[in-house]
Design a protein around this motif. Structure first.
Motif, PDB file in Angstrom:
ATOM      1  N   MET A 119      22.663  93.455 117.729  1.00 43.15           N
ATOM      2  CA  MET A 119      22.771  92.048 117.404  1.00 43.15           C
ATOM      3  C   MET A 119      21.820  91.749 116.259  1.00 43.15           C
ATOM      4  N   PHE A 120      22.313  91.114 115.239  1.00 44.29           N
ATOM      5  CA  PHE A 120      21.499  90.753 114.095  1.00 44.29           C
ATOM      6  C   PHE A 120      21.207  89.267 114.113  1.00 44.29           C
ATOM      7  N   LEU A 121      20.064  88.907 113.633  1.00 43.59           N
ATOM      8  CA  LEU A 121      19.741  87.512 113.416  1.00 43.59           C
ATOM      9  C   LEU A 121      19.289  87.408 111.978  1.00 43.59           C
ATOM     10  N   ASN A 122      19.908  86.546 111.227  1.00 44.48           N
ATOM     11  CA  ASN A 122      19.588  86.417 109.818  1.00 44.48           C
ATOM     12  C   ASN A 122      18.805  85.144 109.577  1.00 44.48           C
ATOM     13  N   ALA A 123      17.763  85.260 108.819  1.00 42.65           N
ATOM     14  CA  ALA A 123      16.943  84.101 108.507  1.00 42.65           C
ATOM     15  C   ALA A 123      16.341  84.289 107.130  1.00 42.65           C
ATOM     16  N   ASN A 124      16.194  83.208 106.412  1.00 40.69           N
ATOM     17  CA  ASN A 124      15.529  83.265 105.123  1.00 40.69           C
ATOM     18  C   ASN A 124      14.053  82.957 105.334  1.00 40.69           C
ATOM     19  N   PHE A 125      13.230  83.988 105.501  1.00 36.97           N
ATOM     20  CA  PHE A 125      11.792  83.786 105.612  1.00 36.97           C
ATOM     21  C   PHE A 125      11.057  84.987 105.034  1.00 36.97           C
ATOM     22  N   THR A 126       9.896  84.711 104.464  1.00 38.30           N
ATOM     23  CA  THR A 126       9.067  85.743 103.864  1.00 38.30           C
ATOM     24  C   THR A 126       7.619  85.388 104.158  1.00 38.30           C
ATOM     25  N   PRO A 127       6.751  86.318 104.493  1.00 41.49           N
ATOM     26  CA  PRO A 127       7.070  87.715 104.783  1.00 41.49           C
ATOM     27  C   PRO A 127       7.744  87.846 106.142  1.00 41.49           C
ATOM     28  N   PRO A 128       8.348  88.996 106.409  1.00 39.21           N
ATOM     29  CA  PRO A 128       9.034  89.171 107.684  1.00 39.21           C
ATOM     30  C   PRO A 128       8.070  89.145 108.859  1.00 39.21           C
ATOM     31  N   ILE A 129       8.604  88.878 110.024  1.00 40.26           N
ATOM     32  CA  ILE A 129       7.816  88.883 111.255  1.00 40.26           C
ATOM     33  C   ILE A 129       7.886  90.297 111.825  1.00 40.26           C
ATOM     34  N   PRO A 130       6.780  91.044 111.814  1.00 35.85           N
ATOM     35  CA  PRO A 130       6.823  92.454 112.232  1.00 35.85           C
ATOM     36  C   PRO A 130       7.436  92.680 113.607  1.00 35.85           C
ATOM     37  N   SER A 131       7.166  91.806 114.565  1.00 34.11           N
ATOM     38  CA  SER A 131       7.676  92.027 115.917  1.00 34.11           C
ATOM     39  C   SER A 131       9.182  91.806 116.021  1.00 34.11           C
ATOM     40  N   LEU A 132       9.805  91.263 114.974  1.00 37.45           N
ATOM     41  CA  LEU A 132      11.233  90.975 115.034  1.00 37.45           C
ATOM     42  C   LEU A 132      12.051  91.728 114.000  1.00 37.45           C
TER      43      LEU A 132
ATOM     44  N   ILE B 103      17.048  92.257 115.671  1.00 35.83           N
ATOM     45  CA  ILE B 103      16.868  92.766 114.320  1.00 35.83           C
ATOM     46  C   ILE B 103      16.937  91.560 113.393  1.00 35.83           C
ATOM     47  N   ALA B 104      15.836  91.239 112.760  1.00 35.63           N
ATOM     48  CA  ALA B 104      15.789  90.085 111.860  1.00 35.63           C
ATOM     49  C   ALA B 104      15.816  90.583 110.430  1.00 35.63           C
ATOM     50  N   GLU B 105      16.638  89.952 109.630  1.00 38.94           N
ATOM     51  CA  GLU B 105      16.714  90.284 108.219  1.00 38.94           C
ATOM     52  C   GLU B 105      16.592  89.006 107.416  1.00 38.94           C
ATOM     53  N   SER B 106      16.033  89.122 106.243  1.00 38.75           N
ATOM     54  CA  SER B 106      15.890  87.986 105.354  1.00 38.75           C
ATOM     55  C   SER B 106      16.738  88.242 104.126  1.00 38.75           C
ATOM     56  N   GLY B 107      17.431  87.219 103.657  1.00 33.77           N
ATOM     57  CA  GLY B 107      18.240  87.408 102.466  1.00 33.77           C
ATOM     58  C   GLY B 107      19.076  86.198 102.132  1.00 33.77           C
ATOM     59  N   THR B 108      19.943  86.384 101.175  1.00 34.55           N
ATOM     60  CA  THR B 108      20.794  85.323 100.661  1.00 34.55           C
ATOM     61  C   THR B 108      22.020  85.138 101.547  1.00 34.55           C
ATOM     62  N   PHE B 109      22.388  83.884 101.753  1.00 32.37           N
ATOM     63  CA  PHE B 109      23.614  83.552 102.474  1.00 32.37           C
ATOM     64  C   PHE B 109      24.684  83.192 101.440  1.00 32.37           C
ATOM     65  N   VAL B 110      25.922  83.579 101.675  1.00 31.88           N
ATOM     66  CA  VAL B 110      27.040  83.155 100.833  1.00 31.88           C
ATOM     67  C   VAL B 110      27.573  81.855 101.412  1.00 31.88           C
ATOM     68  N   THR B 111      27.652  80.823 100.588  1.00 29.36           N
ATOM     69  CA  THR B 111      28.191  79.545 101.038  1.00 29.36           C
ATOM     70  C   THR B 111      29.700  79.552 100.848  1.00 29.36           C
ATOM     71  N   VAL B 112      30.412  79.269 101.920  1.00 29.01           N
ATOM     72  CA  VAL B 112      31.873  79.251 101.884  1.00 29.01           C
ATOM     73  C   VAL B 112      32.370  77.898 102.382  1.00 29.01           C
TER      74      VAL B 112
END
Length: 116
Positions: free
Chosen positions: A1-14, A23-32
């Motif tokens: 299961m992924f959880l996507n969030a735009n945050f920096t720096p990443p949260i090490p425990s997540l 699994i948390a990832e930070s990045g760009t979202f595509v707007t549709v």
């Protein structure tokens, strides 16, 4: 299961290998303007945005909020629990409960670490 969030720096425990099962990832979202319901459309969007660094998920709801926050210089964080990957629509594969639980884990971690 992924959880996507735009945050920096990443949260090490997540991040990958974290101890919370998220699994948390930070990045760009595509707007549709409509949700993508086929693998063919998903590949089309992926090709279209791959030259600009790519995106980690699609999003309809957060674009207006992000735009207004940018206009007024207000920090903005969007956290999305991903319940399904974009493919031919099959709601039996969706896990909305797990996606919501993962959002809660992220929020609690951010509060605990004093980031929000």
């Amino acid at each position: 299961m992924f959880l996507n969030a735009n945050f920096t720096p990443p949260i090490p425990s997540l991040t990958r290998g974290g101890d919370r099962g998220v699994i948390a990832e930070s990045g760009t979202f595509v707007t549709v303007s409509t949700s993508t319901g086929t693998s063919k459309r998903a590949r089309e969007i992926e090709r279209r945005f791959s030259t600009s660094g790519g995106a980690i998920c699609e999003n309809m709801e957060g674009a207006a909020v992000a735009h207004v926050c940018t206009m007024y210089g207000i920090p903005m964080l969007e956290i999305r629990g991903i319940s399904n990957i974009v493919e031919d629509r099959d709601k039996s594969k969706w896990d909305i409960k797990k996606a919501a639980e993962n959002c809660q884990k992220i929020m609690l971690a951010l509060v605990k670490e004093g980031r929000i």
